[in-house]
Design a protein around this motif. Sequence first.
Motif, PDB file in Angstrom:
ATOM      1  N   PRO A  98       0.844  -1.200   0.000  1.00 29.45           N
ATOM      2  CA  PRO A  98       0.000   0.000   0.000  1.00 29.45           C
ATOM      3  C   PRO A  98       0.877   1.248   0.000  1.00 29.45           C
ATOM      4  CG  PRO A  98       0.022  -1.033   2.174  1.00 29.45           C
ATOM      5  CD  PRO A  98       0.707  -1.985   1.237  1.00 29.45           C
ATOM      6  N   HIS A  99       0.328   2.350  -0.482  1.00 33.01           N
ATOM      7  CA  HIS A  99       1.155   3.544  -0.634  1.00 33.01           C
ATOM      8  C   HIS A  99       0.278   4.788  -0.707  1.00 33.01           C
ATOM      9  CE1 HIS A  99       0.413   1.483  -4.494  1.00 33.01           C
ATOM     10  NE2 HIS A  99       0.081   2.694  -4.922  1.00 33.01           N
ATOM     11  N   ARG A 100       0.934   5.949  -0.727  1.00 30.40           N
ATOM     12  CA  ARG A 100       0.205   7.206  -0.813  1.00 30.40           C
ATOM     13  C   ARG A 100      -0.380   7.397  -2.222  1.00 30.40           C
ATOM     14  NH1 ARG A 100      -0.610   7.315   4.315  1.00 30.40           N
ATOM     15  NH2 ARG A 100       1.122   8.113   5.612  1.00 30.40           N
ATOM     16  N   PRO A 101      -1.454   8.166  -2.352  1.00 28.28           N
ATOM     17  CA  PRO A 101      -2.057   8.392  -3.674  1.00 28.28           C
ATOM     18  C   PRO A 101      -1.127   9.097  -4.656  1.00 28.28           C
ATOM     19  CG  PRO A 101      -3.594   8.972  -1.925  1.00 28.28           C
ATOM     20  CD  PRO A 101      -2.273   8.725  -1.260  1.00 28.28           C
ATOM     21  N   ALA A 102      -0.226   9.947  -4.155  1.00 23.35           N
ATOM     22  CA  ALA A 102       0.703  10.672  -5.039  1.00 23.35           C
ATOM     23  C   ALA A 102       2.104  10.097  -4.909  1.00 23.35           C
ATOM     24  CB  ALA A 102       0.723  12.155  -4.690  1.00 23.35           C
ATOM     25  N   ALA A 103       2.794   9.997  -6.043  1.00 26.24           N
ATOM     26  CA  ALA A 103       4.178   9.506  -6.062  1.00 26.24           C
ATOM     27  C   ALA A 103       5.148  10.675  -6.047  1.00 26.24           C
ATOM     28  CB  ALA A 103       4.405   8.664  -7.319  1.00 26.24           C
ATOM     29  N   ALA A 104       6.409  10.376  -5.786  1.00 24.32           N
ATOM     30  CA  ALA A 104       7.453  11.399  -5.880  1.00 24.32           C
ATOM     31  C   ALA A 104       7.642  11.771  -7.347  1.00 24.32           C
ATOM     32  CB  ALA A 104       8.755  10.877  -5.289  1.00 24.32           C
ATOM     33  N   GLU A 118       8.276  10.772   1.640  1.00 24.04           N
ATOM     34  CA  GLU A 118       7.860   9.675   2.514  1.00 24.04           C
ATOM     35  C   GLU A 118       8.069   8.342   1.786  1.00 24.04           C
ATOM     36  OE1 GLU A 118       3.882   8.370   5.087  1.00 24.04           O
ATOM     37  OE2 GLU A 118       3.762   9.922   3.547  1.00 24.04           O
ATOM     38  N   VAL A 119       8.456   7.326   2.535  1.00 20.56           N
ATOM     39  CA  VAL A 119       8.670   6.000   1.934  1.00 20.56           C
ATOM     40  C   VAL A 119       7.434   5.552   1.153  1.00 20.56           C
ATOM     41  CG1 VAL A 119       9.002   3.548   2.452  1.00 20.56           C
ATOM     42  CG2 VAL A 119      10.398   5.263   3.612  1.00 20.56           C
ATOM     43  N   ALA A 120       6.255   5.809   1.694  1.00 17.06           N
ATOM     44  CA  ALA A 120       5.010   5.381   1.052  1.00 17.06           C
ATOM     45  C   ALA A 120       4.779   6.078  -0.291  1.00 17.06           C
ATOM     46  CB  ALA A 120       3.822   5.629   1.976  1.00 17.06           C
ATOM     47  N   GLU A 121       5.341   7.270  -0.482  1.00 14.09           N
ATOM     48  CA  GLU A 121       5.266   7.926  -1.796  1.00 14.09           C
ATOM     49  C   GLU A 121       6.180   7.213  -2.784  1.00 14.09           C
ATOM     50  OE1 GLU A 121       5.738  12.195  -1.830  1.00 14.09           O
ATOM     51  OE2 GLU A 121       4.955  12.346   0.193  1.00 14.09           O
TER      52      GLU A 121
END
Length: 233
Positions: A98-104, A118-121
């Motif tokens: 699972p991860h954040r809706p927006a990526a780096a 953030e790691v999740a991004e």
Amino acid sequence: MVEKMRQDQQRKERTRSFAILGVCVLIVAALIGTASWKAIQSNNEKKERAAKAITELGKAAAAADCDAILTKPTDKSQTHISAPQPITYADAPPSFGPHRPAAAPFGRPFYGADDRPEVAELVHNLEHGYVIAWYDDTAAKDKAEMDNLKSIAEKYQDAQERFIAAPWHPSDGAAFPEGKHIALTRWSADDKDQADESKQRGNWQYCGSVSGEVTNDFFKKWTNDQSPEPGLM
């Protein structure tokens, strides 16, 4: 008779006009095809030059103390979880989940200790076919290692490849295996059915030192088509 001659003449003129138009279309198509082919060839040559330059950075594969690539099925979760809800990962570092809706953003190929997303991004980037080279605090203190890793990241960016180098902090989770300070990760999928979570995998390769040779071998093992969500970003 006069009307028939006029109609015949009009028919000939239409035929001639269509023939001229057809030739023009063929010429334009050929020009576009040639330009496209040259652009593709130029881009491929650029990628090949970047790959060659990358293999010359850092230590040789035999000297970088790298483990074999580790691959395992994913947890079948591609869920978007918005901040501030925390996301924890079982692996250090993660290569799926699972991860954040927006990526780096693509514009940053290298992150330092103070500006890393953030790691999740970054896990979201993995979903779209990025390779991420994580480095621990020990590697971060070695200027030569960081210079080589930054150069690798910038060369991939120049070739418009999906690659990010980012730090892994003790606060992010477990440490890398003993003696390993660099971790390459990739979230891969079956290129014929990317959305099938049962055909997705997480991939890792841990190294003691930065090796452009190892990094490039890991990077080229998968194409963007072999991603859960290819062609995006």
